[in-house]
Design a protein around this motif. Structure first.
Motif, PDB file in Angstrom:
ATOM      1  N   GLN A  96      16.159  84.063  41.280  1.00  0.00           N
ATOM      2  CA  GLN A  96      15.375  84.444  40.351  1.00  0.00           C
ATOM      3  C   GLN A  96      14.624  83.061  39.591  1.00  0.00           C
ATOM      4  O   GLN A  96      15.416  82.450  40.088  1.00  0.00           O
ATOM      5  N   GLU A  97      13.862  83.465  39.318  1.00  0.00           N
ATOM      6  CA  GLU A  97      13.044  82.079  38.861  1.00  0.00           C
ATOM      7  C   GLU A  97      12.222  82.445  37.452  1.00  0.00           C
ATOM      8  O   GLU A  97      11.710  83.550  37.236  1.00  0.00           O
ATOM      9  N   ALA A  98      12.277  81.329  36.769  1.00  0.00           N
ATOM     10  CA  ALA A  98      11.657  81.468  35.141  1.00  0.00           C
ATOM     11  C   ALA A  98      10.775  80.365  35.280  1.00  0.00           C
ATOM     12  O   ALA A  98      11.203  79.269  35.542  1.00  0.00           O
ATOM     13  N   VAL A  99       9.450  80.324  34.850  1.00  0.00           N
ATOM     14  CA  VAL A  99       8.723  79.305  34.929  1.00  0.00           C
ATOM     15  C   VAL A  99       8.022  79.168  33.310  1.00  0.00           C
ATOM     16  O   VAL A  99       7.516  79.977  32.782  1.00  0.00           O
ATOM     17  N   MET A 138       5.097  81.543  29.410  1.00  0.00           N
ATOM     18  CA  MET A 138       6.399  81.625  30.385  1.00  0.00           C
ATOM     19  C   MET A 138       6.543  82.875  31.117  1.00  0.00           C
ATOM     20  O   MET A 138       5.955  83.916  30.728  1.00  0.00           O
ATOM     21  N   TYR A 139       6.681  83.034  32.287  1.00  0.00           N
ATOM     22  CA  TYR A 139       6.972  84.101  33.081  1.00  0.00           C
ATOM     23  C   TYR A 139       8.510  84.118  33.938  1.00  0.00           C
ATOM     24  O   TYR A 139       8.832  83.171  34.210  1.00  0.00           O
ATOM     25  N   ALA A 140       9.054  85.344  34.046  1.00  0.00           N
ATOM     26  CA  ALA A 140      10.271  85.331  34.662  1.00  0.00           C
ATOM     27  C   ALA A 140      10.271  86.496  35.917  1.00  0.00           C
ATOM     28  O   ALA A 140       9.836  87.445  35.680  1.00  0.00           O
ATOM     29  N   LEU A 141      10.544  85.951  36.725  1.00  0.00           N
ATOM     30  CA  LEU A 141      10.692  86.972  38.061  1.00  0.00           C
ATOM     31  C   LEU A 141      12.123  87.630  38.174  1.00  0.00           C
ATOM     32  O   LEU A 141      12.818  87.365  39.490  1.00  0.00           O
ATOM     33  N   ASN A 142      12.317  88.269  37.273  1.00  0.00           N
ATOM     34  CA  ASN A 142      13.563  88.831  37.321  1.00  0.00           C
ATOM     35  C   ASN A 142      13.910  90.221  38.212  1.00  0.00           C
ATOM     36  O   ASN A 142      14.840  90.470  38.568  1.00  0.00           O
ATOM     37  N   GLY A 143      12.781  90.360  38.934  1.00  0.00           N
ATOM     38  CA  GLY A 143      12.770  91.544  39.860  1.00  0.00           C
ATOM     39  C   GLY A 143      12.484  91.253  41.124  1.00  0.00           C
ATOM     40  O   GLY A 143      12.032  92.041  41.895  1.00  0.00           O
ATOM     41  N   HIS A 144      12.532  90.077  41.620  1.00  0.00           N
ATOM     42  CA  HIS A 144      12.127  89.412  42.872  1.00  0.00           C
ATOM     43  C   HIS A 144      10.791  89.646  43.216  1.00  0.00           C
ATOM     44  O   HIS A 144      10.211  89.919  44.272  1.00  0.00           O
ATOM     45  N   GLU A 145       9.651  89.766  42.325  1.00  0.00           N
ATOM     46  CA  GLU A 145       8.306  90.142  42.340  1.00  0.00           C
ATOM     47  C   GLU A 145       7.655  89.210  43.345  1.00  0.00           C
ATOM     48  O   GLU A 145       7.601  88.092  43.147  1.00  0.00           O
ATOM     49  N   VAL A 193       7.756  73.895  34.501  1.00  0.00           N
ATOM     50  CA  VAL A 193       9.008  73.686  34.557  1.00  0.00           C
ATOM     51  C   VAL A 193       9.646  74.835  34.977  1.00  0.00           C
ATOM     52  O   VAL A 193       9.669  76.032  34.363  1.00  0.00           O
ATOM     53  N   CYS A 194      10.313  74.850  35.936  1.00  0.00           N
ATOM     54  CA  CYS A 194      11.052  76.228  36.804  1.00  0.00           C
ATOM     55  C   CYS A 194      12.519  75.952  36.901  1.00  0.00           C
ATOM     56  O   CYS A 194      12.969  74.763  37.119  1.00  0.00           O
ATOM     57  N   VAL A 195      13.010  77.056  36.703  1.00  0.00           N
ATOM     58  CA  VAL A 195      14.547  77.149  36.672  1.00  0.00           C
ATOM     59  C   VAL A 195      14.678  78.423  37.755  1.00  0.00           C
ATOM     60  O   VAL A 195      14.300  79.498  37.820  1.00  0.00           O
ATOM     61  N   PHE A 196      15.657  78.034  38.733  1.00  0.00           N
ATOM     62  CA  PHE A 196      16.100  78.968  39.838  1.00  0.00           C
ATOM     63  C   PHE A 196      17.553  79.191  39.780  1.00  0.00           C
ATOM     64  O   PHE A 196      18.337  78.290  39.461  1.00  0.00           O
ATOM     65  N   ASN A 197      17.805  80.575  39.829  1.00  0.00           N
ATOM     66  CA  ASN A 197      19.318  81.026  40.177  1.00  0.00           C
ATOM     67  C   ASN A 197      19.222  82.074  41.440  1.00  0.00           C
ATOM     68  O   ASN A 197      18.448  82.911  41.593  1.00  0.00           O
ATOM     69  N   PRO A 198      20.193  81.656  42.553  1.00  0.00           N
ATOM     70  CA  PRO A 198      20.919  80.695  42.360  1.00  0.00           C
ATOM     71  C   PRO A 198      20.387  79.174  42.881  1.00  0.00           C
ATOM     72  O   PRO A 198      19.192  79.235  42.952  1.00  0.00           O
TER      73      PRO A 198
END
Length: 131
Positions: free
Chosen positions: A56-59, A84-91, A104-109
């Protein structure tokens, strides 16, 4: 406590430079925070397809302008500083940069640090990467 400057990351092993983008990776799996944090430049005039199947990524866009096309539903969004956008559904998505865009990007895992995108635009499964 972890403290790093952009100048420390630039040119290090945690700086990945690709044709359309470059990613300066501040926090990685090895740092034990549970996420990774990247300062990414998307180059003006480029178009990239990304599909984070295993992350998952938030940007957060801090500079520049472009557009994000969600390839799962064909919706397009204007991206500019303050968006900001977040790819909470693996789009699966396409990012078009009108100008250089700093994100600025955050990745999980968390990423391990040397990931690049495969032919589908994805990073490898986390269990397939090493620190």
């Amino acid at each position: 406590m972890i403290v790093k400057s952009l100048e420390e990351v630039k040119g290090s092993n945690d700086h990945v430079d690709d044709q359309n983008w470059e990613s300066r990776r501040f926090l990685l799996k090895k740092d034990g925070m549970g996420f990774s944090l990247h300062d990414t430049i998307i180059r003006a005039g480029t178009e990239s397809v990304f599909w984070y199947k295993y992350h998952q990524e938030a940007v957060y866009c801090v500079e520049g302008e472009g557009e994000l096309e969600d390839l799962t539903n064909n919706k397009t969004y204007k991206i500019q500083a303050g968006t900001m956008y977040a790819l909470n559904g693996h789009e699966k998505h396409r990012l078009r940069a009108k100008t250089d865009m700093r994100m600025v990007c955050v990745f999980n895992p968390p990423c391990t640090g040397r990931e690049t995108h495969d032919e589908e635009g994805a990073y490898p499964r986390p269990e397939e990467t090493t620190v």
